[in-house]
Design a protein around this motif. Sequence first.
Motif, PDB file in Angstrom:
ATOM      1  N   LEU A   1     -11.055   3.459  -7.127  1.00 15.10           N
ATOM      2  CA  LEU A   1     -12.261   3.090  -6.388  1.00 15.10           C
ATOM      3  C   LEU A   1     -12.221   1.652  -5.907  1.00 15.10           C
ATOM      4  CD1 LEU A   1     -15.037   4.883  -8.486  1.00 15.10           C
ATOM      5  CD2 LEU A   1     -14.103   5.568  -6.271  1.00 15.10           C
ATOM      6  N   THR A   2     -11.478   0.790  -6.622  1.00 12.71           N
ATOM      7  CA  THR A   2     -11.355  -0.609  -6.173  1.00 12.71           C
ATOM      8  C   THR A   2     -10.569  -0.723  -4.876  1.00 12.71           C
ATOM      9  OG1 THR A   2      -9.381  -0.917  -7.545  1.00 12.71           O
ATOM     10  CG2 THR A   2     -11.514  -1.487  -8.532  1.00 12.71           C
ATOM     11  N   LEU A   3      -9.842   0.340  -4.531  1.00 14.94           N
ATOM     12  CA  LEU A   3      -9.093   0.312  -3.268  1.00 14.94           C
ATOM     13  C   LEU A   3      -9.986   0.587  -2.060  1.00 14.94           C
ATOM     14  CD1 LEU A   3      -5.897   2.384  -4.218  1.00 14.94           C
ATOM     15  CD2 LEU A   3      -6.068  -0.089  -3.986  1.00 14.94           C
ATOM     16  N   LEU A   4     -11.082   1.297  -2.260  1.00 15.78           N
ATOM     17  CA  LEU A   4     -11.880   1.781  -1.129  1.00 15.78           C
ATOM     18  C   LEU A   4     -12.471   0.680  -0.256  1.00 15.78           C
ATOM     19  CD1 LEU A   4     -13.669   4.841  -2.779  1.00 15.78           C
ATOM     20  CD2 LEU A   4     -11.627   4.802  -1.340  1.00 15.78           C
TER      21      LEU A   4
ATOM     22  N   PHE B   1       0.821  -1.210   0.000  1.00 16.45           N
ATOM     23  CA  PHE B   1       0.000   0.000   0.000  1.00 16.45           C
ATOM     24  C   PHE B   1       0.862   1.269   0.000  1.00 16.45           C
ATOM     25  CE2 PHE B   1      -3.539  -2.743   1.572  1.00 16.45           C
ATOM     26  CZ  PHE B   1      -4.460  -2.399   0.592  1.00 16.45           C
ATOM     27  N   ALA B   2       2.017   1.206   0.642  1.00 11.72           N
ATOM     28  CA  ALA B   2       2.925   2.355   0.614  1.00 11.72           C
ATOM     29  C   ALA B   2       3.406   2.622  -0.807  1.00 11.72           C
ATOM     30  CB  ALA B   2       4.102   2.116   1.549  1.00 11.72           C
ATOM     31  N   CYS B   3       3.756   1.542  -1.536  1.00  8.39           N
ATOM     32  CA  CYS B   3       4.185   1.704  -2.931  1.00  8.39           C
ATOM     33  C   CYS B   3       3.038   2.235  -3.803  1.00  8.39           C
ATOM     34  CB  CYS B   3       4.675   0.362  -3.490  1.00  8.39           C
ATOM     35  SG  CYS B   3       6.214  -0.239  -2.743  1.00  8.39           S
ATOM     36  N   LEU B   4       1.855   1.745  -3.519  1.00 10.43           N
ATOM     37  CA  LEU B   4       0.703   2.164  -4.308  1.00 10.43           C
ATOM     38  C   LEU B   4       0.416   3.660  -4.112  1.00 10.43           C
ATOM     39  CD1 LEU B   4      -1.244   0.732  -6.224  1.00 10.43           C
ATOM     40  CD2 LEU B   4      -2.802   0.429  -4.293  1.00 10.43           C
TER      41      LEU B   4
ATOM     42  N   ALA C   1      -3.265  -0.132   6.861  1.00 11.26           N
ATOM     43  CA  ALA C   1      -2.341   0.241   5.784  1.00 11.26           C
ATOM     44  C   ALA C   1      -3.096   0.814   4.589  1.00 11.26           C
ATOM     45  CB  ALA C   1      -1.511  -0.976   5.368  1.00 11.26           C
ATOM     46  N   GLY C   2      -4.237   0.199   4.239  1.00  9.44           N
ATOM     47  CA  GLY C   2      -5.031   0.692   3.111  1.00  9.44           C
ATOM     48  C   GLY C   2      -5.619   2.065   3.388  1.00  9.44           C
ATOM     49  N   THR C   3      -6.088   2.268   4.609  1.00  9.77           N
ATOM     50  CA  THR C   3      -6.645   3.575   4.981  1.00  9.77           C
ATOM     51  C   THR C   3      -5.591   4.670   4.868  1.00  9.77           C
ATOM     52  OG1 THR C   3      -8.215   2.513   6.495  1.00  9.77           O
ATOM     53  CG2 THR C   3      -7.773   4.867   6.830  1.00  9.77           C
ATOM     54  N   GLU C   4      -4.386   4.369   5.329  1.00 10.26           N
ATOM     55  CA  GLU C   4      -3.308   5.346   5.244  1.00 10.26           C
ATOM     56  C   GLU C   4      -2.935   5.638   3.795  1.00 10.26           C
ATOM     57  OE1 GLU C   4      -0.314   8.025   6.253  1.00 10.26           O
ATOM     58  OE2 GLU C   4      -2.090   7.283   7.310  1.00 10.26           O
ATOM     59  N   CYS C   5      -2.952   4.610   2.975  1.00 12.12           N
ATOM     60  CA  CYS C   5      -2.652   4.789   1.547  1.00 12.12           C
ATOM     61  C   CYS C   5      -3.667   5.735   0.894  1.00 12.12           C
ATOM     62  CB  CYS C   5      -2.658   3.424   0.853  1.00 12.12           C
ATOM     63  SG  CYS C   5      -2.618   3.500  -0.950  1.00 12.12           S
TER      64      CYS C   5
ATOM     65  N   LEU D   1     -10.450  11.540   9.028  1.00 12.12           N
ATOM     66  CA  LEU D   1      -9.056  11.735   8.617  1.00 12.12           C
ATOM     67  C   LEU D   1      -8.903  12.593   7.369  1.00 12.12           C
ATOM     68  CD1 LEU D   1      -7.766   8.060   9.082  1.00 12.12           C
ATOM     69  CD2 LEU D   1      -7.510   9.976  10.674  1.00 12.12           C
ATOM     70  N   VAL D   2      -9.947  12.681   6.552  1.00 10.83           N
ATOM     71  CA  VAL D   2      -9.760  13.272   5.219  1.00 10.83           C
ATOM     72  C   VAL D   2     -10.727  14.420   4.934  1.00 10.83           C
ATOM     73  CG1 VAL D   2      -8.766  11.187   4.219  1.00 10.83           C
ATOM     74  CG2 VAL D   2     -11.255  11.473   4.212  1.00 10.83           C
TER      75      VAL D   2
END
Length: 668
Positions: free
Chosen positions: A62-65, A37-40, A78-82, A130-131
């Motif tokens: 959107l597929t990440l959400l 997720f950091a790389c993404l 990790a995904g939320t931070e990404c 957070l956003v």
Amino acid sequence: MPLIPHQSLRTSFDTLLPLITRSLSNNINPAVSRYGFACLSHLYIAQPSILWSEETVRQSFLTLLPILLDSRPKPRKAGTECIRRILLCPPAPCQKHPIATLCAEWILRHLQLEKGNTKAVIATVAFCRLVWTAFTPKDAITLCNALLDLYEGSPLALQLQILYALTALIDNLEETDDHSQVSIPINILQKLSIHALALQDTALFEAQCSTLAKAAVKLLTSENDHKEICSSAITVVNMLIPPLKSGSMEIATAAFSALSLIFTNWPSDASEQDCRFFLESIALAFSYQYSGVYNHVLSLTKTAIEKTANQFPELIYPLVEAMDTLRANDDFKYKSELDLGLSAAVVALKSQKLLQLLPLNMLMNTNSNTATKVEGGRGWLLPLLSKTVRDDQLGVYLYHIFPLVKSFTLQSNLLHKENRTKEAAVCALVIRQVWDLLGSYCRNPIDFAVHGQVIMGMLESGLNNESAPEWQSVVTALNNLLKSEDLQLEMSAFAPTILSRSLQLYLQIIGAHNHGDCQSKCTSLQLLIQNSLDVAQKVTSQWATLLTEYFTEIINKLRELSSDATPSSREQRKGLLDLLTPLLSRKCLPESATLMVFNALLGELKSNDDTLQKKTYKVLNSLLTHQRDMFTTTTEGERLLIILISAILVCNSDWNRWKRVHAGSCLC
């Protein structure tokens, strides 16, 4: 990947994206998820704004959400931070990320779809928290309304997260957007104010207080119509005051913290009705018997008084009376905090109005054999006025404060006759406090011209009563008046009288056998004499004549005492020499006065008293150092050397005296 240039990430986007997403979907290792997720996030952040207009890229994001709703804690984190990093780093020149609106729509849709899944909704709400800054004002308002609709009937855990998210939204409202600055806080207040505060759950109650208070403050600090804004804030205040008497320290503290935040930001140009409500609310908090919030309430009172004093000073009166009621209670714990508010009231109202509201009314109970303090009245107000009053009217002091001197002096004399020394000491303390206050009311020359004659008459009368307990305070008051730069002209008329009387008193004191016990009085009088001469020197046209008369009186007294060998005579001569030393440093002394002093010293050089001889040499050294012009003639110089040589034969202690005088002689 952070070290790879953005240009390389842009050209390799189509290649890298499938590889990273495939590794994330096929691997459940938390470490792989974190680094994947950091790389993404780095890959998406590197892309230009034009790429985000492509449907494939938008759909890939959107597929990440759904990772926001993942049941696995570490991949979800990790995904939320990404996603957070991507949304908060919009491509140039965009102010908001192009994908933010689609993200907001996804959140709204899943808040409805997952309504029965509390954990999923909590995760989505936590992500909003957070956003908020990534969304446009329109999207933020839509999400805010959705959260408010979701609040009613939700479990406590979800309500808590919604409140946290709304508070974060208020904190992150952009100052440039006037519409959201007002509409969001108003919506929050309208929806939340219809719900009862959760007094049974401390965490939820604290969150409610924080959200309501910050929404109200956001309105109060916005540049909009005060009528609507203060009305909303008043609604919140009405909700928060009752919990102050809940009996729970946590609940009361949270409620007042919210009230404090609102009151501190109350507009200074609010209407009289709104300011009245503001002050009455604080006064109402005083009346509650639960003292856990008194220290918080009192710390705010100073700000409250300062905000309303200029426009509506009469509104402060009930608040001052409420503070006075508390101050009269001996068991009240927060008197120092209370005095901060009362000090602000003194500054805002001036002491005349305050003393009309809170008259001193001090009286010593002389009928009781056990009274060791002032009964009734407001003795605590005297030191408070002393610390606070600056440049007030002298008439206020004469009418409201000084009468205490007469009444307490009579009581003190009566108590001394009855040998009740403790009670008499209390009376003396009050009298000293009254005299110490005088300097705060004597800084206006125009005011002093009206009442100065009365004040100086009282001071001169007090100066003559050297045995009175308040005598030292009288001398201090006179010294302060003489040193005042604003009153130099007015005090010059009184300086000769003060000088003459001070010298007479000084001679009386140093002639007493208990001279050692009166050292502090002698020091005070020396300072008073010097200050009187300073005023006369600056203003009086007949300064030289006055100083010559002063020296003549001292020298005549020295000559008169020189033939008297009694201990009292020696003490007086020492005291007179102490007066001469500092005065000889003045550059503008008349030559006649200087010669008079010089001739008087010759007899004292042969004294057989060590201390007297030492003081004589000290005066002579000051004379030789500062008045050297009179010894420039051959006659005076030869005369001086003959005297000094003959004095060596009778120098009683070490030779340091002779060396010091000889050095001064050489300077001539």
